[in-house]
Design an enzyme around this catalytic site. Sequence first.
Site, PDB file in Angstrom:
ATOM      1  N   GLU A 172      -3.199 -11.210  -3.604  1.00  0.00           N
ATOM      2  CA  GLU A 172      -4.060 -10.368  -4.438  1.00  0.00           C
ATOM      3  C   GLU A 172      -3.723  -8.898  -4.217  1.00  0.00           C
ATOM      4  O   GLU A 172      -3.081  -8.553  -3.224  1.00  0.00           O
ATOM      5  CB  GLU A 172      -5.533 -10.657  -4.123  1.00  0.00           C
ATOM      6  CG  GLU A 172      -5.890 -10.355  -2.687  1.00  0.00           C
ATOM      7  CD  GLU A 172      -7.283 -10.859  -2.298  1.00  0.00           C
ATOM      8  OE1 GLU A 172      -7.585 -12.032  -2.575  1.00  0.00           O
ATOM      9  OE2 GLU A 172      -8.041 -10.054  -1.725  1.00  0.00           O
TER      10      GLU A 172
ATOM     11  N   LYS B 178      -3.761  -5.104  -3.123  1.00  0.00           N
ATOM     12  CA  LYS B 178      -4.345  -4.320  -2.036  1.00  0.00           C
ATOM     13  C   LYS B 178      -4.811  -3.004  -2.651  1.00  0.00           C
ATOM     14  O   LYS B 178      -3.993  -2.176  -3.072  1.00  0.00           O
ATOM     15  CB  LYS B 178      -3.294  -4.082  -0.955  1.00  0.00           C
ATOM     16  CG  LYS B 178      -3.784  -3.243   0.194  1.00  0.00           C
ATOM     17  CD  LYS B 178      -2.876  -3.441   1.393  1.00  0.00           C
ATOM     18  CE  LYS B 178      -2.822  -2.264   2.331  1.00  0.00           C
ATOM     19  NZ  LYS B 178      -4.035  -1.553   2.594  1.00  0.00           N
TER      20      LYS B 178
ATOM     21  N   ASP C 180      -6.271   0.638  -2.934  1.00  0.00           N
ATOM     22  CA  ASP C 180      -6.164   1.809  -2.072  1.00  0.00           C
ATOM     23  C   ASP C 180      -7.474   2.587  -2.114  1.00  0.00           C
ATOM     24  O   ASP C 180      -7.663   3.466  -2.939  1.00  0.00           O
ATOM     25  CB  ASP C 180      -5.006   2.677  -2.575  1.00  0.00           C
ATOM     26  CG  ASP C 180      -4.542   3.643  -1.516  1.00  0.00           C
ATOM     27  OD1 ASP C 180      -4.952   3.488  -0.347  1.00  0.00           O
ATOM     28  OD2 ASP C 180      -3.755   4.540  -1.848  1.00  0.00           O
TER      29      ASP C 180
ATOM     30  N   TYR D  80     -13.384  -8.474  -2.016  1.00  0.00           N
ATOM     31  CA  TYR D  80     -12.295  -9.408  -1.736  1.00  0.00           C
ATOM     32  C   TYR D  80     -12.553 -10.301  -0.517  1.00  0.00           C
ATOM     33  O   TYR D  80     -11.646 -10.957  -0.034  1.00  0.00           O
ATOM     34  CB  TYR D  80     -10.974  -8.669  -1.548  1.00  0.00           C
ATOM     35  CG  TYR D  80     -11.065  -7.484  -0.600  1.00  0.00           C
ATOM     36  CD1 TYR D  80     -11.359  -7.664   0.745  1.00  0.00           C
ATOM     37  CD2 TYR D  80     -10.862  -6.189  -1.072  1.00  0.00           C
ATOM     38  CE1 TYR D  80     -11.454  -6.588   1.611  1.00  0.00           C
ATOM     39  CE2 TYR D  80     -10.953  -5.102  -0.206  1.00  0.00           C
ATOM     40  CZ  TYR D  80     -11.248  -5.308   1.133  1.00  0.00           C
ATOM     41  OH  TYR D  80     -11.342  -4.241   1.978  1.00  0.00           O
TER      42      TYR D  80
ATOM     43  N   LYS E  37       3.108  -3.726   1.930  1.00  0.00           N
ATOM     44  CA  LYS E  37       2.994  -2.430   1.253  1.00  0.00           C
ATOM     45  C   LYS E  37       4.224  -2.194   0.384  1.00  0.00           C
ATOM     46  O   LYS E  37       5.357  -2.328   0.865  1.00  0.00           O
ATOM     47  CB  LYS E  37       2.895  -1.317   2.285  1.00  0.00           C
ATOM     48  CG  LYS E  37       1.684  -1.436   3.192  1.00  0.00           C
ATOM     49  CD  LYS E  37       0.583  -0.523   2.790  1.00  0.00           C
ATOM     50  CE  LYS E  37       0.663   0.762   3.560  1.00  0.00           C
ATOM     51  NZ  LYS E  37      -0.473   1.632   3.343  1.00  0.00           N
TER      52      LYS E  37
ATOM     53  N   CYS F  26       7.770  40.348   1.280  1.00  0.00           N
ATOM     54  CA  CYS F  26       6.725  39.350   1.057  1.00  0.00           C
ATOM     55  C   CYS F  26       6.472  39.282  -0.447  1.00  0.00           C
ATOM     56  O   CYS F  26       6.236  40.315  -1.075  1.00  0.00           O
ATOM     57  CB  CYS F  26       5.456  39.745   1.792  1.00  0.00           C
ATOM     58  SG  CYS F  26       4.023  38.798   1.266  1.00  0.00           S
TER      59      CYS F  26
ATOM     60  N   CYS G 186       2.757  40.956  -1.045  1.00  0.00           N
ATOM     61  CA  CYS G 186       2.388  42.352  -0.807  1.00  0.00           C
ATOM     62  C   CYS G 186       3.586  43.295  -0.727  1.00  0.00           C
ATOM     63  O   CYS G 186       3.415  44.509  -0.658  1.00  0.00           O
ATOM     64  CB  CYS G 186       1.544  42.469   0.455  1.00  0.00           C
ATOM     65  SG  CYS G 186       2.490  42.189   1.957  1.00  0.00           S
TER      66      CYS G 186
ATOM     67  N   CYS H   3       5.483  37.190   6.876  1.00  0.00           N
ATOM     68  CA  CYS H   3       5.108  38.509   6.366  1.00  0.00           C
ATOM     69  C   CYS H   3       4.345  39.184   7.490  1.00  0.00           C
ATOM     70  O   CYS H   3       3.404  38.632   8.031  1.00  0.00           O
ATOM     71  CB  CYS H   3       4.210  38.375   5.133  1.00  0.00           C
ATOM     72  SG  CYS H   3       3.295  39.872   4.761  1.00  0.00           S
TER      73      CYS H   3
ATOM     74  N   CYS I 116      -2.042  41.714   4.150  1.00  0.00           N
ATOM     75  CA  CYS I 116      -1.453  41.074   2.965  1.00  0.00           C
ATOM     76  C   CYS I 116      -2.504  40.233   2.233  1.00  0.00           C
ATOM     77  O   CYS I 116      -3.175  39.418   2.844  1.00  0.00           O
ATOM     78  CB  CYS I 116      -0.281  40.195   3.400  1.00  0.00           C
ATOM     79  SG  CYS I 116       0.355  39.160   2.084  1.00  0.00           S
TER      80      CYS I 116
HETATM   81  S1  IVH Z   1      -8.665  -8.408   3.363  1.00  0.00           S
HETATM   82  C1  IVH Z   1      -9.701  -9.382   7.920  1.00  0.00           C
HETATM   83  N1  IVH Z   1      -8.015  -7.830   0.896  1.00  0.00           N
HETATM   84  O1  IVH Z   1      -6.625  -2.874   3.267  1.00  0.00           O
HETATM   85  C2  IVH Z   1      -9.033  -8.596   6.864  1.00  0.00           C
HETATM   86  N2  IVH Z   1      -8.160  -6.044   2.436  1.00  0.00           N
HETATM   87  O2  IVH Z   1      -4.574  -2.849   5.393  1.00  0.00           O
HETATM   88  C3  IVH Z   1      -9.885  -8.259   5.713  1.00  0.00           C
HETATM   89  N3  IVH Z   1      -7.766  -3.829   1.458  1.00  0.00           N
HETATM   90  O3  IVH Z   1      -8.774  -3.356   5.985  1.00  0.00           O
HETATM   91  C4  IVH Z   1      -9.199  -7.420   4.695  1.00  0.00           C
HETATM   92  N4  IVH Z   1      -7.412  -4.522  -0.589  1.00  0.00           N
HETATM   93  O4  IVH Z   1      -9.626  -2.056   3.851  1.00  0.00           O
HETATM   94  C5  IVH Z   1      -8.239  -7.341   2.127  1.00  0.00           C
HETATM   95  N5  IVH Z   1      -7.508  -7.465  -1.325  1.00  0.00           N
HETATM   96  C6  IVH Z   1      -7.723  -6.992  -0.108  1.00  0.00           C
HETATM   97  C7  IVH Z   1      -7.651  -5.619   0.164  1.00  0.00           C
HETATM   98  C8  IVH Z   1      -7.878  -5.165   1.464  1.00  0.00           C
HETATM   99  C9  IVH Z   1      -7.490  -3.473   0.202  1.00  0.00           C
HETATM  100  C10 IVH Z   1      -7.850  -2.887   2.581  1.00  0.00           C
HETATM  101  C11 IVH Z   1      -8.906  -3.227   3.585  1.00  0.00           C
HETATM  102  C12 IVH Z   1      -8.124  -3.650   4.807  1.00  0.00           C
HETATM  103  C13 IVH Z   1      -6.849  -2.881   4.655  1.00  0.00           C
HETATM  104  C14 IVH Z   1      -5.737  -3.585   5.390  1.00  0.00           C
END
Ligand code: IVH
Length: 719
Positions: A116, A118, A120, A227, A315, A413, A416, A431, A436
Amino acid sequence: MTEEETQAAKRAAQLRRKIEEHDRRYYQEAAPIISDREYDRLYQELLDLETQFPQFVSTDSPTQRVGGKPLEAFAQIGHRVPMLSLDNTYSEKEVASFYARITRLLPNERIPVVIEPKVDGVAVSLLYEKGRLRHAATRGDGAVGDDITQNIRTIRSIPERLRSARPSVFEVRGEVFMDKRGFAKLNEERSKAGLPLFANPRNAAAGSLKQLDPAIVAKRPLGILFYGTGAVEDVDLEKHSELFPLLEKFGLPTSERWWLADSFEEILNAIRELDKIRGDFAYQTDGAVVKVDAFAQRERLGFTAKSPRWAIAYKYEAERVETRLIDILVQVGRTGVLTPVAVLEPVTVSGSRVSRATLHNEDEIKRKDIRIGDTVVIEKAGEVIPAVIEVVKSKRLRNAKPFDFFKHVHGKCPVCGSPVRRDPQFVAWRCENIQCPAQTTRRVEFFAARSALDIESIGGILADKLVERGLIREPIDLFELKTEQLATLNLGTEEAPRVFGQKNATKAIRAIERAKTLPLSRWLFALAIPDVGKTTATQLARFHETIEDIAGSQLLRDVLTYHERSDQNRQQIANRLIEAGFAEKSKSKSEKGAGIVTEVGPVVAKSVLEFFESEAGAKLLRRMKQLQISPKIEKISAKKAAKLPLADKAFVLTGTLPSMTREEATAKIEALGGHVSGSVSRKTDYVLAGAEPGSKLAKAKHFGIRILTEAEFRKMLAR
Ligand code: IVH
């Protein structure tokens, strides 16, 4: 209850149900059945009723989503099930070894896994009890997190009640994010208002959740994806893949795409497919998470010290893009350092528009042989400012211009016009003019920063313009600004003017006025005296009543003389310092007999005294007096402080804490009556130690002082 009250209570309950229903249709099903205007009418009616009959306002009312009262500090919440993180991997090979490892641990079994996105953002945990949202917390150190319930309630896609079932306990975990569009819009608004910009959507989300005032959070475009689960009762789940439909049934937002795989090849396909489509998601993703599907198998795989063996995060490589370097611009920092910045043909990298990238310094440009007009590769990884990675030499044009720092700025600079000099010891050009305007601007920004005087409105752009238009020449001039001056200030250009406006101006002036009342320690820090950081400022403020006391401090003079002298007066001075509590006998025998350890060392003492003796320092004191700014020691009365749980407890911080900054830790300690000092002595009660602690830890052990990890510290706060 009067008849009128009964009717009002009934109608309010009805309106709440209706609004919740429409929220669900709008946010979760993306299928509204009424117009925005009709929705607003219902909402207004409820708001009016609640104003008239405040006794009927319930915490779960939709009107409360725009925020209750600002908090003083976040309370702490212990997680029923620890909130762990995942091991990160950066190559397909590492994913292969992950799958090989679990296959080895569970031989002769099929091990289906879910892949799934990840997300951010910021990890949070929400607890639903009997179907109702009870509280929400950040991860914190995994054991204890901040109570951010008020802030979470402002996110409209989070239901107050679970739909269609009421399990007694349902702890659900996910990631709060700011979607890409909302992020761009927020930054655009901030830029217009002259406020500092957020570096990326994750920072913006994290910064929003950290706000103590939920009304601010309510204005931020936040979303969430769930998640996983924590503690769960009365819910039958055997596999992770069953969680997605369950979350949907409960009305909890979840990932739009996920894959099931049971071989390395299938995992790889899913990861690659996700990479192709993730750019179209509304939110930013930085990887894929691979998780064993069956909970029974997860249990048998177990955990390592800090993360589960049954999951891994992959990643994606930070996005790299080619673009043209049109020019090199030179910026001047607070201390006068000149930094070269690449001006780029704008491109989109990792979800944000980029037109500038840092080039660090002259040597870096030479090493990479970067020339003006070159095609360059830029990279943006997470929060870092985009950087120029390399030049695409094959695309170099014949007229690409090599960069010579000194010639580029004509030896002056760029702001100034004063001569620039390259420090022989450092790689930086500087500078030399402390007047300045560029340096002034940076000093104004520092002065107004959150950890200093917290004048939110004064960000980079506004500071720039104020200095450029000659409205201020030094930070203290902020206090003489008039609302009208600010209101009519043009933040744009002459061709495309953009005035700051009456509303923003009033707000800014109010924030400036408020800064006058901040305590001594904050002022001392804001003045940017060399060698005076947050901790030192707080220490000095503990021993002095006013800023004048510090300027003429006998204690500081004693520290200096003590360290400079070797005659018999030395002992007298030492005794005086010990008596004042500003020093104590050192255990280790120095070459001159038993010495003392002072609260601050001679370097700080000298720097502070010199600052106030200098012309600029003396002038500052005069101005503050004229403006009637007289910051005092913190206003917690002795009586009140004595009652606080950490009253009189002395803490020392060392090393990097896993999830708190030093400032946050200090604020928490001070809010509970304790104080933080810079060095360990026998008077220290606790040493809060993080990663890579310094010599303070050894010293604490030597004195037998109680050493706390962040987790223990959080538990202490929770208690
Ligand atoms: S599972 C026990 N699923 O990424 C682990 N984490 O690098 C539970 N994150 O700590 C985390 N998307 O903050 C999980 N689909 C996803 C996620 C996810 C983002 C974050 C989360 C985690 C960190 C790990």
